[in-house]
Design a protein around this motif. Structure first.
Motif, PDB file in Angstrom:
ATOM      1  N   ARG A  65      48.170  24.383  17.335  1.00 17.76           N
ATOM      2  CA  ARG A  65      48.048  25.749  16.828  1.00 17.76           C
ATOM      3  C   ARG A  65      47.071  26.554  17.690  1.00 17.76           C
ATOM      4  O   ARG A  65      47.300  27.730  17.987  1.00 17.76           O
ATOM      5  CB  ARG A  65      47.557  25.694  15.368  1.00 17.76           C
ATOM      6  CG  ARG A  65      47.271  27.050  14.732  1.00 17.76           C
ATOM      7  CD  ARG A  65      48.550  27.787  14.360  1.00 17.76           C
ATOM      8  NE  ARG A  65      48.288  29.047  13.705  1.00 17.76           N
ATOM      9  CZ  ARG A  65      48.193  29.211  12.383  1.00 17.76           C
ATOM     10  NH1 ARG A  65      48.337  28.185  11.571  1.00 17.76           N
ATOM     11  NH2 ARG A  65      47.981  30.398  11.868  1.00 17.76           N
ATOM     12  N   LYS A 100      38.137  23.991  13.674  1.00 19.27           N
ATOM     13  CA  LYS A 100      38.942  22.778  13.547  1.00 19.27           C
ATOM     14  C   LYS A 100      39.239  22.508  12.069  1.00 19.27           C
ATOM     15  O   LYS A 100      38.324  22.443  11.250  1.00 19.27           O
ATOM     16  CB  LYS A 100      38.154  21.609  14.139  1.00 19.27           C
ATOM     17  CG  LYS A 100      38.904  20.310  14.174  1.00 19.27           C
ATOM     18  CD  LYS A 100      38.063  19.253  14.874  1.00 19.27           C
ATOM     19  CE  LYS A 100      38.733  17.904  14.801  1.00 19.27           C
ATOM     20  NZ  LYS A 100      38.755  17.340  13.446  1.00 19.27           N
ATOM     21  N   SER A 113      47.800  12.933  15.251  1.00 15.44           N
ATOM     22  CA  SER A 113      47.082  14.168  14.915  1.00 15.44           C
ATOM     23  C   SER A 113      47.010  15.123  16.102  1.00 15.44           C
ATOM     24  O   SER A 113      46.821  16.320  15.946  1.00 15.44           O
ATOM     25  CB  SER A 113      45.664  13.843  14.435  1.00 15.44           C
ATOM     26  OG  SER A 113      44.862  13.451  15.528  1.00 15.44           O
ATOM     27  N   GLN A 133      35.688  18.260  21.621  1.00 14.41           N
ATOM     28  CA  GLN A 133      36.962  18.901  21.293  1.00 14.41           C
ATOM     29  C   GLN A 133      37.570  19.602  22.507  1.00 14.41           C
ATOM     30  O   GLN A 133      38.788  19.729  22.611  1.00 14.41           O
ATOM     31  CB  GLN A 133      36.775  19.903  20.145  1.00 14.41           C
ATOM     32  CG  GLN A 133      36.401  19.267  18.813  1.00 14.41           C
ATOM     33  CD  GLN A 133      37.492  18.350  18.264  1.00 14.41           C
ATOM     34  OE1 GLN A 133      38.661  18.464  18.623  1.00 14.41           O
ATOM     35  NE2 GLN A 133      37.107  17.421  17.405  1.00 14.41           N
ATOM     36  N   SER A 141      50.523  22.837  12.399  1.00 13.39           N
ATOM     37  CA  SER A 141      49.651  23.251  11.295  1.00 13.39           C
ATOM     38  C   SER A 141      50.133  22.651   9.993  1.00 13.39           C
ATOM     39  O   SER A 141      51.328  22.582   9.733  1.00 13.39           O
ATOM     40  CB  SER A 141      49.673  24.768  11.161  1.00 13.39           C
ATOM     41  OG  SER A 141      48.960  25.325  12.201  1.00 13.39           O
ATOM     42  N   ASN A 142      49.211  22.220   9.209  1.00 14.84           N
ATOM     43  CA  ASN A 142      49.561  21.581   7.951  1.00 14.84           C
ATOM     44  C   ASN A 142      48.950  22.397   6.816  1.00 14.84           C
ATOM     45  O   ASN A 142      47.825  22.186   6.422  1.00 14.84           O
ATOM     46  CB  ASN A 142      49.009  20.147   7.974  1.00 14.84           C
ATOM     47  CG  ASN A 142      49.327  19.409   6.710  1.00 14.84           C
ATOM     48  OD1 ASN A 142      50.198  19.822   5.948  1.00 14.84           O
ATOM     49  ND2 ASN A 142      48.621  18.322   6.483  1.00 14.84           N
ATOM     50  N   ASP A 152      42.902  21.435   9.158  1.00 15.40           N
ATOM     51  CA  ASP A 152      44.312  21.060   9.057  1.00 15.40           C
ATOM     52  C   ASP A 152      45.209  22.188   9.549  1.00 15.40           C
ATOM     53  O   ASP A 152      46.306  21.965  10.036  1.00 15.40           O
ATOM     54  CB  ASP A 152      44.668  20.744   7.595  1.00 15.40           C
ATOM     55  CG  ASP A 152      44.078  19.412   7.170  1.00 15.40           C
ATOM     56  OD1 ASP A 152      43.601  18.685   8.061  1.00 15.40           O
ATOM     57  OD2 ASP A 152      44.077  19.124   5.964  1.00 15.40           O
ATOM     58  N   THR A 208      45.171  23.028  14.097  1.00 16.07           N
ATOM     59  CA  THR A 208      45.305  21.814  14.902  1.00 16.07           C
ATOM     60  C   THR A 208      45.275  22.215  16.375  1.00 16.07           C
ATOM     61  O   THR A 208      45.455  23.399  16.695  1.00 16.07           O
ATOM     62  CB  THR A 208      46.651  21.138  14.595  1.00 16.07           C
ATOM     63  OG1 THR A 208      47.677  22.094  14.879  1.00 16.07           O
ATOM     64  CG2 THR A 208      46.745  20.704  13.143  1.00 16.07           C
ATOM     65  N   GLN A 223      50.180  17.304  16.088  1.00 21.65           N
ATOM     66  CA  GLN A 223      50.564  17.751  14.755  1.00 21.65           C
ATOM     67  C   GLN A 223      50.581  19.280  14.670  1.00 21.65           C
ATOM     68  O   GLN A 223      49.688  19.954  15.182  1.00 21.65           O
ATOM     69  CB  GLN A 223      49.533  17.205  13.762  1.00 21.65           C
ATOM     70  CG  GLN A 223      49.966  17.276  12.335  1.00 21.65           C
ATOM     71  CD  GLN A 223      48.859  16.740  11.419  1.00 21.65           C
ATOM     72  OE1 GLN A 223      47.813  16.296  11.876  1.00 21.65           O
ATOM     73  NE2 GLN A 223      49.092  16.797  10.154  1.00 21.65           N
TER      74      GLN A 223
END
Ligand SMILES: [Zn+2]
Length: 399
Positions: A136, A128, A373, A155, A378-379, A130, A133, A376
């Motif tokens: 992803r 887990k 989030s 999760q 991938s960041n 950023d 996510t 979201q």
């Protein structure tokens, strides 16, 4: 007598000192090892073998103070691997395990990796972050068709929520979930199985103790780990038999860091093997959670197991939930899989929880995990040494 456990312990300077002058003739007279003793010990004194035999060093998170060191020899790593691969999960060549646990200093994620290497099956690390996510992760699941998903139960529930929102079809390749890092009561296990439509296996252990046992087909922890001695004791340290709740005390033959009568402060109970029909003839350990997680509500003590059994039997089970307590007041915050129920449905939920906990429970539908989030992408942010900017930005930056 359990000579081999005493012999293993006496290989570490910590136990040589702790047991110096103490009679080891009677097992019950051997003092418990408390967590703070391990925390306060010099890390090298805990070693039960030469540094050259060590394959991996780990530490507890240290959230409750100073972290505890934990050494694993190459032989220990093999034992940890077998604990997973030779369980009913039966990890085998051709499997592909997607590992969502974080590869930091705790040991659990590594046990997943070691088990795949021991079995010679594939491994994907997608802890887990950023970058990885939930969206992803589902993308990677689609691309790689893993057979086993290793993840924290919380999760697994969040991921199932995102899966549902996106209409994502779980690939038929997925044959099992390997849950680790949190308590899974029987009703929670059933819930996870219904969310993912595959069997759930649960790895029980900690960074200090190493992996202890992996649950069987039917979700039971059979005490068949030959490197661990399990004891259940009462508040006075006296041994308890079947069907009595007490504290779990462990002795381990771990070469890197042996433990002798380690007081885990976990609440457990032994049950005869017959409660399970999986065929394993070893007694079953029921884990109710940590002593420190016991909650007083309405004059009663509730373990985490008790609370899970209540929540995972609600008419509609939320995606995420938590109890918030303030003196005598109890609130139940929850985040549903889709959208908040009507007020009348929330009233039903409140009545159900109030009846079970025997106190009025206020219910509130809220964002426990930020909605944004969940979906979201991938960041990824990587430092740029050269970047092109507009005239204005250039004027701002260039002095
Ligand atoms: Zn069983």
């Amino acid at each position: 007598m359990h000579h081999q456990f005493i012999e293993a312990a006496l290989r570490s300077p910590f136990y040589q000192k702790k047991l110096n002058g103490i009679s080891l003739d009677t097992w019950a007279d051997i003092p418990f090892t408390e967590k703070h003793e391990l925390r306060d010990a010099d890390s090298f004194s805990l070693l039960g073998t030469a540094v050259a035999d060590i394959a991996s060093y780990h530490e507890t998170s240290g959230t409750t103070g100073k972290p505890t060191s934990s050494w694993y020899s190459f032989r220990d790593v093999e034992n940890e691997s077998k604990l997973v691969s030779e369980s009913h999960l039966a990890l085998r060549r051709g499997d592909l395990l997607l590992n969502r646990l974080t590869f930091t200093v705790a040991v659990a994620s590594f046990i997943g990796l070691w088990a795949t290497q021991y079995t010679k099956c594939g491994h994907i690390s997608l802890a887990k972050s950023d970058v990885s996510t939930p969206v992803r992760v589902l993308d990677v699941i689609k691309r790689t068709q893993p057979t086993v998903l290793m993840e924290i139960p919380f999760q697994l529930e969040i991921l199932a929520g995102v899966k549902q929102r996106l209409g994502f079809q779980t690939p038929t390749s997925l044959r099992a979930l390997l849950a680790a890092g949190e308590l899974v009561s029987p009703s929670r296990r059933k819930w996870l199985q219904s969310l993912w439509k595959v069997p759930v296996y649960n790895l029980f252990g900690s960074t200090e103790t190493g992996g202890l046992v992996t649950s069987c087909h039917q979700g039971h922890f059979h005490l068949d780990n030959p490197t661990v001695l399990f004891e259940v004791v009462d508040d006075d340290g006296q041994p308890l038999g079947f069907e009595q709740r007490g504290q779990l005390v462990l002795s381990t033959l771990r070469q890197g860091m042996p433990l002798l009568r380690f007081a885990t402060h976990d609440i457990v109970e032994l049950k005869p093997a017959e409660i399970c029909t999986c065929g394993n003839s070893h007694p079953v350990l029921i884990h109710y959670g940590r002593q420190e997680d016991v909650t007083r509500i309405g004059g009663h003590s509730w373990t985490l197991y008790d609370l899970q059994e209540i929540v995972y039997n609600l008419p509609r089970i939320p995606m995420a939930w938590k109890f918030v307590l303030n003196k005598e007041s109890v609130a139940f915050l929850y985040q549903p899989f889709v959208e908040c129920e009507s007020q009348s449905e929330q009233d039903v939920l409140s009545a159900e929880l109030s009846a079970k906990l025997q106190v009025p429970v206020a219910v509130s539908c809220t964002e426990i995990v930020p909605q944004a989030s969940l979906l979201q992408q991938s960041n990824t942010t990587k430092f740029k040494y050269v970047s092109e900017v507009t005239d204005e930005e250039f004027a701002d930056k260039a002095i």
